[in-house]
Design a protein around this motif. Structure first.
Motif, PDB file in Angstrom:
ATOM      1  N   ASN A  38       0.823  -1.207   0.000  1.00  0.00           N
ATOM      2  CA  ASN A  38       0.000   0.000   0.000  1.00  0.00           C
ATOM      3  C   ASN A  38       0.862   1.264   0.000  1.00  0.00           C
ATOM      4  OD1 ASN A  38      -2.591  -1.049  -0.076  1.00  0.00           O
ATOM      5  ND2 ASN A  38      -2.767  -1.187   2.139  1.00  0.00           N
ATOM      6  N   CYS A  39       2.169   1.115  -0.161  1.00  0.00           N
ATOM      7  CA  CYS A  39       3.096   2.246  -0.078  1.00  0.00           C
ATOM      8  C   CYS A  39       3.497   2.729  -1.467  1.00  0.00           C
ATOM      9  CB  CYS A  39       4.343   1.812   0.703  1.00  0.00           C
ATOM     10  SG  CYS A  39       5.572   3.114   0.902  1.00  0.00           S
ATOM     11  N   GLU A  40       3.698   4.030  -1.605  1.00  0.00           N
ATOM     12  CA  GLU A  40       4.099   4.578  -2.899  1.00  0.00           C
ATOM     13  C   GLU A  40       5.509   4.157  -3.297  1.00  0.00           C
ATOM     14  OE1 GLU A  40       5.970   8.963  -2.045  1.00  0.00           O
ATOM     15  OE2 GLU A  40       3.838   8.841  -2.429  1.00  0.00           O
ATOM     16  N   HIS A  41       6.329   3.710  -2.366  1.00  0.00           N
ATOM     17  CA  HIS A  41       7.696   3.277  -2.664  1.00  0.00           C
ATOM     18  C   HIS A  41       7.765   1.824  -3.132  1.00  0.00           C
ATOM     19  CE1 HIS A  41       9.156   7.008  -1.033  1.00  0.00           C
ATOM     20  NE2 HIS A  41       8.557   6.761   0.120  1.00  0.00           N
ATOM     21  N   TYR A  42       6.687   1.075  -2.991  1.00  0.00           N
ATOM     22  CA  TYR A  42       6.683  -0.341  -3.379  1.00  0.00           C
ATOM     23  C   TYR A  42       6.766  -0.469  -4.893  1.00  0.00           C
ATOM     24  CZ  TYR A  42       5.120  -5.115  -4.146  1.00  0.00           C
ATOM     25  OH  TYR A  42       5.030  -6.415  -4.543  1.00  0.00           O
ATOM     26  N   ASP A  43       7.707  -1.292  -5.344  1.00  0.00           N
ATOM     27  CA  ASP A  43       7.862  -1.569  -6.768  1.00  0.00           C
ATOM     28  C   ASP A  43       8.447  -2.967  -6.894  1.00  0.00           C
ATOM     29  OD1 ASP A  43       8.397  -1.689  -9.473  1.00  0.00           O
ATOM     30  OD2 ASP A  43       9.415   0.242  -9.561  1.00  0.00           O
ATOM     31  N   SER A  44       7.691  -3.893  -7.421  1.00  0.00           N
ATOM     32  CA  SER A  44       8.127  -5.281  -7.485  1.00  0.00           C
ATOM     33  C   SER A  44       9.300  -5.494  -8.449  1.00  0.00           C
ATOM     34  CB  SER A  44       6.957  -6.178  -7.898  1.00  0.00           C
ATOM     35  OG  SER A  44       6.502  -5.812  -9.182  1.00  0.00           O
ATOM     36  N   LYS A  45       9.647  -4.493  -9.225  1.00  0.00           N
ATOM     37  CA  LYS A  45      10.712  -4.639 -10.224  1.00  0.00           C
ATOM     38  C   LYS A  45      12.083  -4.179  -9.734  1.00  0.00           C
ATOM     39  CE  LYS A  45       7.636  -5.790 -13.295  1.00  0.00           C
ATOM     40  NZ  LYS A  45       7.081  -7.087 -13.098  1.00  0.00           N
ATOM     41  N   VAL A  46      12.184  -3.614  -8.546  1.00  0.00           N
ATOM     42  CA  VAL A  46      13.463  -3.102  -8.061  1.00  0.00           C
ATOM     43  C   VAL A  46      13.992  -3.952  -6.907  1.00  0.00           C
ATOM     44  CG1 VAL A  46      12.963  -0.743  -8.786  1.00  0.00           C
ATOM     45  CG2 VAL A  46      12.415  -1.446  -6.470  1.00  0.00           C
ATOM     46  N   TYR A  47      15.262  -3.732  -6.559  1.00  0.00           N
ATOM     47  CA  TYR A  47      15.893  -4.466  -5.470  1.00  0.00           C
ATOM     48  C   TYR A  47      15.091  -4.280  -4.181  1.00  0.00           C
ATOM     49  CZ  TYR A  47      19.225  -5.705  -1.856  1.00  0.00           C
ATOM     50  OH  TYR A  47      19.826  -6.259  -0.758  1.00  0.00           O
ATOM     51  N   ASN A  48      14.856  -5.353  -3.477  1.00  0.00           N
ATOM     52  CA  ASN A  48      14.106  -5.354  -2.217  1.00  0.00           C
ATOM     53  C   ASN A  48      12.663  -4.889  -2.397  1.00  0.00           C
ATOM     54  OD1 ASN A  48      13.869  -5.846   0.547  1.00  0.00           O
ATOM     55  ND2 ASN A  48      14.407  -3.753   1.072  1.00  0.00           N
ATOM     56  N   GLU A  49      12.212  -4.757  -3.624  1.00  0.00           N
ATOM     57  CA  GLU A  49      10.861  -4.320  -3.958  1.00  0.00           C
ATOM     58  C   GLU A  49      10.492  -2.978  -3.327  1.00  0.00           C
ATOM     59  OE1 GLU A  49       8.377  -8.285  -4.807  1.00  0.00           O
ATOM     60  OE2 GLU A  49       8.876  -8.007  -2.680  1.00  0.00           O
TER      61      GLU A  49
END
Length: 97
Positions: A38-49
């Motif tokens: 639910n966080c704006e920093h979450y991105d499944s494509k980057v290191y540590n997501e």
């Protein structure tokens, strides 16, 4: 000030007054709200997501956590993944053989 976000689990819009606490739950599906997904920093494509480089490693992205960098995501759960998919498709199109 009211904070609005879309639940990662049931895709329903939630409204909170003030800060979102660690123990907040979605009233519709009872999923935790203060989670990576639910966080704006979450991105499944980057290191540590996570796009926040100073954040601690969180293993369970759909469980409540103590991350100080949590910021409610605007839009639905697929917003980031669709942008990444479009970017990957564009890069593949212009990739040299």
């Amino acid at each position: 000030m009211d904070t609005k976000l879309v639940c990662f689990s049931c895709n329903k819009e939630l409204t909170f007054t003030g800060l979102i606490g660690r123990r907040e739950e979605c009233p519709h599906c009872r999923a935790d709200v203060h989670v990576c997904k639910n966080c704006e920093h979450y991105d499944s494509k980057v290191y540590n997501e996570c796009r926040e480089t100073q954040a601690d490693v969180v293993r369970e992205k759909d469980r409540a956590n103590f991350c100080d960098y949590f910021s409610p995501r605007k839009g639905g759960p697929g917003t980031i993944d669709k942008a990444a998919a479009l970017r990957a498709a564009a890069e593949a199109l212009f990739k040299k053989s």
